[in-house]
Design an enzyme around this catalytic site. Structure first.
Site, mmCIF file in Angstrom:
data_model
loop_
_atom_site.group_PDB
_atom_site.id
_atom_site.type_symbol
_atom_site.label_atom_id
_atom_site.label_comp_id
_atom_site.label_asym_id
_atom_site.label_seq_id
_atom_site.Cartn_x
_atom_site.Cartn_y
_atom_site.Cartn_z
ATOM 1 N N ASP A 122 -11.942 16.944 4.130
ATOM 2 C CA ASP A 122 -11.615 16.992 5.508
ATOM 3 C C ASP A 122 -9.993 17.400 5.533
ATOM 4 O O ASP A 122 -9.531 17.593 4.554
ATOM 5 C CB ASP A 122 -11.713 15.549 5.961
ATOM 6 C CG ASP A 122 -11.110 14.332 5.187
ATOM 7 O OD1 ASP A 122 -9.796 14.790 4.644
ATOM 8 O OD2 ASP A 122 -11.393 13.244 5.251
ATOM 9 N N ASP A 159 -7.279 8.305 -5.314
ATOM 10 C CA ASP A 159 -7.522 9.309 -4.222
ATOM 11 C C ASP A 159 -6.464 10.361 -3.964
ATOM 12 O O ASP A 159 -5.306 10.181 -3.936
ATOM 13 C CB ASP A 159 -7.694 8.194 -2.865
ATOM 14 C CG ASP A 159 -8.032 8.838 -1.460
ATOM 15 O OD1 ASP A 159 -7.831 10.031 -1.133
ATOM 16 O OD2 ASP A 159 -8.398 7.989 -0.478
ATOM 17 N N ASP A 170 -10.657 13.478 -1.389
ATOM 18 C CA ASP A 170 -10.181 12.335 -2.165
ATOM 19 C C ASP A 170 -10.638 12.392 -3.645
ATOM 20 O O ASP A 170 -9.816 12.364 -4.342
ATOM 21 C CB ASP A 170 -10.995 11.177 -1.231
ATOM 22 C CG ASP A 170 -11.176 9.796 -2.067
ATOM 23 O OD1 ASP A 170 -10.968 9.923 -3.289
ATOM 24 O OD2 ASP A 170 -11.394 8.881 -1.341
ATOM 25 N N LYS A 184 -7.442 -0.550 -7.098
ATOM 26 C CA LYS A 184 -8.118 0.158 -6.522
ATOM 27 C C LYS A 184 -8.144 1.640 -7.146
ATOM 28 O O LYS A 184 -7.532 2.068 -7.944
ATOM 29 C CB LYS A 184 -7.649 0.277 -4.866
ATOM 30 C CG LYS A 184 -7.765 -1.097 -4.195
ATOM 31 C CD LYS A 184 -8.549 -1.268 -2.875
ATOM 32 C CE LYS A 184 -9.896 -0.730 -2.968
ATOM 33 N NZ LYS A 184 -10.364 -0.946 -1.636
ATOM 34 N N HIS A 231 -7.260 15.050 4.176
ATOM 35 C CA HIS A 231 -6.892 15.259 2.781
ATOM 36 C C HIS A 231 -6.600 16.540 2.153
ATOM 37 O O HIS A 231 -5.756 16.710 1.302
ATOM 38 C CB HIS A 231 -8.509 14.617 1.926
ATOM 39 C CG HIS A 231 -8.629 13.590 1.827
ATOM 40 N ND1 HIS A 231 -9.438 12.648 2.688
ATOM 41 C CD2 HIS A 231 -8.378 12.564 1.021
ATOM 42 C CE1 HIS A 231 -9.740 11.330 2.488
ATOM 43 N NE2 HIS A 231 -8.887 11.263 1.152
ATOM 44 N N ARG A 237 -3.285 0.978 -4.036
ATOM 45 C CA ARG A 237 -2.827 -0.202 -4.269
ATOM 46 C C ARG A 237 -3.252 -0.733 -5.508
ATOM 47 O O ARG A 237 -4.531 -0.272 -6.061
ATOM 48 C CB ARG A 237 -3.190 -1.082 -2.941
ATOM 49 C CG ARG A 237 -4.584 -0.856 -2.393
ATOM 50 C CD ARG A 237 -4.982 -1.666 -1.343
ATOM 51 N NE ARG A 237 -6.084 -1.211 -0.496
ATOM 52 C CZ ARG A 237 -6.697 -2.065 0.199
ATOM 53 N NH1 ARG A 237 -6.829 -3.333 0.202
ATOM 54 N NH2 ARG A 237 -7.766 -1.715 0.733
ATOM 55 N N HIS A 294 0.816 -1.306 0.010
ATOM 56 C CA HIS A 294 -0.114 0.011 0.076
ATOM 57 C C HIS A 294 0.930 1.178 -0.039
ATOM 58 O O HIS A 294 1.929 1.317 0.705
ATOM 59 C CB HIS A 294 -0.835 0.003 1.297
ATOM 60 C CG HIS A 294 -1.985 0.916 1.304
ATOM 61 N ND1 HIS A 294 -1.868 2.310 1.290
ATOM 62 C CD2 HIS A 294 -3.374 0.685 0.744
ATOM 63 C CE1 HIS A 294 -3.050 3.007 1.178
ATOM 64 N NE2 HIS A 294 -4.047 1.879 0.866
ATOM 65 N N CYS A 316 -5.285 12.008 -1.498
ATOM 66 C CA CYS A 316 -4.172 11.496 -0.316
ATOM 67 C C CYS A 316 -2.988 11.125 -0.779
ATOM 68 O O CYS A 316 -1.987 11.105 -0.156
ATOM 69 C CB CYS A 316 -4.993 10.986 0.982
ATOM 70 S SG CYS A 316 -5.250 9.225 0.709
ATOM 71 N N TYR A 317 -3.207 10.103 -1.803
ATOM 72 C CA TYR A 317 -1.988 9.353 -2.272
ATOM 73 C C TYR A 317 -0.950 10.419 -2.789
ATOM 74 O O TYR A 317 0.016 9.879 -3.193
ATOM 75 C CB TYR A 317 -2.264 8.246 -3.266
ATOM 76 C CG TYR A 317 -3.400 7.390 -2.153
ATOM 77 C CD1 TYR A 317 -2.853 7.122 -0.865
ATOM 78 C CD2 TYR A 317 -4.242 6.612 -2.721
ATOM 79 C CE1 TYR A 317 -3.773 6.127 -0.066
ATOM 80 C CE2 TYR A 317 -5.286 5.807 -1.817
ATOM 81 C CZ TYR A 317 -4.748 5.584 -0.822
ATOM 82 O OH TYR A 317 -5.415 4.801 0.226
HETATM 83 C C1 FPP Z 1 -6.362 1.610 3.093
HETATM 84 O O1 FPP Z 1 -7.710 2.448 3.007
HETATM 85 C C2 FPP Z 1 -5.191 2.192 3.704
HETATM 86 C C3 FPP Z 1 -4.344 1.797 4.346
HETATM 87 C C4 FPP Z 1 -4.264 0.190 4.583
HETATM 88 C C5 FPP Z 1 -3.197 2.712 4.989
HETATM 89 C C6 FPP Z 1 -3.492 3.672 5.880
HETATM 90 C C7 FPP Z 1 -2.375 4.556 6.378
HETATM 91 C C8 FPP Z 1 -2.085 5.743 6.327
HETATM 92 C C9 FPP Z 1 -2.932 6.436 5.401
HETATM 93 C C10 FPP Z 1 -0.861 6.407 7.092
HETATM 94 C C11 FPP Z 1 0.185 5.863 7.664
HETATM 95 C C12 FPP Z 1 1.108 6.875 8.067
HETATM 96 C C13 FPP Z 1 1.595 7.247 9.257
HETATM 97 C C14 FPP Z 1 2.864 8.169 9.195
HETATM 98 C C15 FPP Z 1 1.004 6.946 10.570
HETATM 99 P P1 FPP Z 1 -8.805 1.982 2.153
HETATM 100 O O2 FPP Z 1 -8.894 0.564 1.825
HETATM 101 O O3 FPP Z 1 -9.887 2.918 2.523
HETATM 102 O O4 FPP Z 1 -8.230 2.803 0.880
HETATM 103 P P2 FPP Z 1 -7.645 2.225 -0.668
HETATM 104 O O5 FPP Z 1 -8.928 1.596 -1.239
HETATM 105 O O6 FPP Z 1 -7.266 3.535 -1.316
HETATM 106 O O7 FPP Z 1 -6.676 1.171 -0.311
HETATM 107 K K K Z 2 -9.078 5.513 0.394
#
Ligand code: FPP
Ligand code: K
Length: 486
Positions: free
Chosen positions: A406, A332, A399, A329, A409, A326, A278, A334-335
């Site tokens: 928020d 978004d 996102d 998916k 983001h 990932r 991820h 935030c990535y």
């Molecule tokens: C999946 O969310 C998201 C994760 C598995 C990782 C989350 C971790 C962070 C955002 C940051 C961690 C870093 C620090 C420094 C604490 P989802 O399944 O909602 O999103 P997706 O579909 O985009 O994978």
């Molecule tokens: K997400």
């Protein structure tokens, strides 16, 4: 095993695809698709659904198609009233600043569940405000008073008064204190109990738990290395650390090897060993390795860089232009930081220390005009400015268009925009491995290729490893570098 015929068809398709990508990157000429702003030149790569499609229909492919349908009207200008010549709307700084200031105020009672993430809200809002050029001085006293009771006598910060310490809230608190700056802010931190607590979190296999008895993952590795290096903590382990049983003597021993095992068969990085890669964890891994040693040594030594680059490159989608977290998916905003923030560290690991930009006689070093970036900066900038801004009264970043803005983001979308607009270079690497995070970095506006955003919309910058402004990193490090022991 593919048949010979299907290999030939595949090769033919690849050639066709390459030719069509080349053609699509040319600005649109001739009639614009229905609903498009007239006069704007938008490369057709960002105007139509992808040409090559996987024939297998799944829930994932359907929601991907729906996402492209949702996003295209924003990319083609249909949803915007004012665009520049490249089809890009302005960054509405005032609106986003207003949104962030509101988020920093008291939370409505329905958000009582978000209480443990208050230090995160401080970091996200303060960092985003600083990227937007706001002065953080007015927040110093209030922040200091708010976080002081969140520190536990057994070390570290919880999410609020009476909550047990956690590495994520500790990391967010330390970054927030660094952002507001000043001796009074730095003095809030009890370094001795912080060190003792981190020694408890350090595990026999070299990694860090997020809380005593909690999960061990690569966030822990990154947050711990950030805290250790910003506070200049002693590295020796206390004799009661669980890691001592495995022969470890330092907070950082075995950590890079632990991080190495998070790289998966895909080339990306997972939370811990043997799970799914991820983007958020790729940034944590690269950040942690860049603190342990200079990136051209540590990243090359502990990561399979070609496979990581291949996986990171696959995170950027067209027509969206933004990144996913990932495989299979959705994009978004935030990535833009979690994946986008990997690129400066990857670039530094490939180039190594480059010396200052100006040569010996102040003469700029030779610079070619070709954009040699490893990702499409303009694709990301397009996604962010067209799709991630809430242009309603609310403001803030999101996102994707169907989601609410928020603080999280807003921070990470703006951080990603900043790293696409600016270019970080590793100027000099630390002389000695023991000088944690002591590399010299330099940032300049990225000027290669075409600039599609208005110069007024260029953001401030954040350090590629610590994700706060470079002057904030320098100030907290220099304050604590004078401390020997405790
Ligand atoms: C999946 O969310 C998201 C994760 C598995 C990782 C989350 C971790 C962070 C955002 C940051 C961690 C870093 C620090 C420094 C604490 P989802 O399944 O909602 O999103 P997706 O579909 O985009 O994978
Ligand atoms: K997400």
């Amino acid at each position: 095993m593919k048949s010979r015929r299907s290999r030939v068809v595949f090769k033919h398709q690849l050639r066709k695809m390459a030719a069509s990508v080349e053609q699509q990157q040319q600005p649109q000429v001739g009639p614009a698709p229905p609903g498009t702003q007239q006069g704007a030149s938008i490369p057709s790569l960002f105007m139509f659904p992808p040409m090559i499609r996987d024939a297998l229909e799944t829930d994932s492919s359907n929601i991907q198609d729906e996402t492209v349908d949702e996003i295209l009207p924003f990319l083609t200008g249909k949803e915007h009233s004012q665009l520049n010549a490249h089809g890009i709307p302005r960054l509405d700084k005032e609106r986003h600043v207003r949104f962030l200031k509101k988020q920093l105020g008291a939370l409505p009672s329905m958000f009582v569940g978000a209480d443990p993430s208050r230090p995160w809200i401080f970091y996200w809002c303060l960092n985003a405000l600083s990227l937007l050029g706001e002065d953080l001085e007015p927040y110093r006293t209030r922040l200091i008073e708010t976080v002081r009771p969140m520190q536990n006598i057994t070390g570290g910060f919880g999410g609020g008064f009476g909550q047990s310490s956690h590495l994520a809230t500790t990391y967010a608190t330390i970054l927030s204190l660094a952002l507001v700056g000043g001796d009074e802010a730095f003095e809030v931190v009890d370094r001795r109990s912080m060190w003792k607590w981190l020694c408890q979190l350090k595990q026999q296999d070299g990694g860090f738990q997020m809380a005593v008895g909690g999960e061990e993952d690569v966030r822990g590795a990154y947050c711990a290395s950030v805290v250790i290096s910003l506070l200049n903590l002693p590295l020796e382990l206390s004799s009661d650390s669980p890691a001592c049983a495995a022969g470890h003597t330092s907070l950082l021993s075995g950590l890079a090897d632990w991080v190495r095992l998070c790289q998966t068969y895909e080339g990306g990085v997972s939370a811990n060993h043997g799970v799914e890669a991820h983007g958020a964890y790729a940034f944590c891994a690269l950040g942690c390795l860049s603190i342990i040693d200079s990136p051209h040594r540590s990243i090359r030594r502990y990561m399979d860089v070609p496979r990581l680059i291949s996986w990171l490159s696959s995170r950027q989608y067209a027509p969206e232009g933004g990144f996913s977290g990932r495989t299979n998916k959705l994009v978004d905003g935030c990535y833009s930081h979690w994946v986008g923030g990997c690129w400066p560290l990857i670039e530094a690991s490939l180039s190594g220390p480059e010396g200052p930009t100006a040569g010996p006689a102040g003469r700029p070093l030779e610079d070619t005009d070709a954009d040699d970036s490893l990702f499409s900066r303009n694709g990301l900038i397009r996604y962010i400015l067209c799709c991630c801004q809430d242009m309603s009264r609310r403001g803030g970043m999101r996102d994707k268009p169907s989601k609410y803005s928020d603080a999280y983001h807003t921070c990470y979308v703006l951080s990603g925009l900043s790293s696409a607009q600016n270019k970080w270079r590793l100027v000099a690497s630390r002389a000695d491995e023991a000088l944690l995070g002591d590399d010299v970095w330099e940032v300049l506006p990225h000027t290669k290729g075409e600039q599609i955003f208005d110069e007024d919309d260029r953001l401030g910058t954040i350090h590629p490893v610590y994700a706060i402004p470079q002057h904030s990193v320098d100030a907290i490090r220099s304050y604590f570098s004078s401390k020997e022991g405790f």
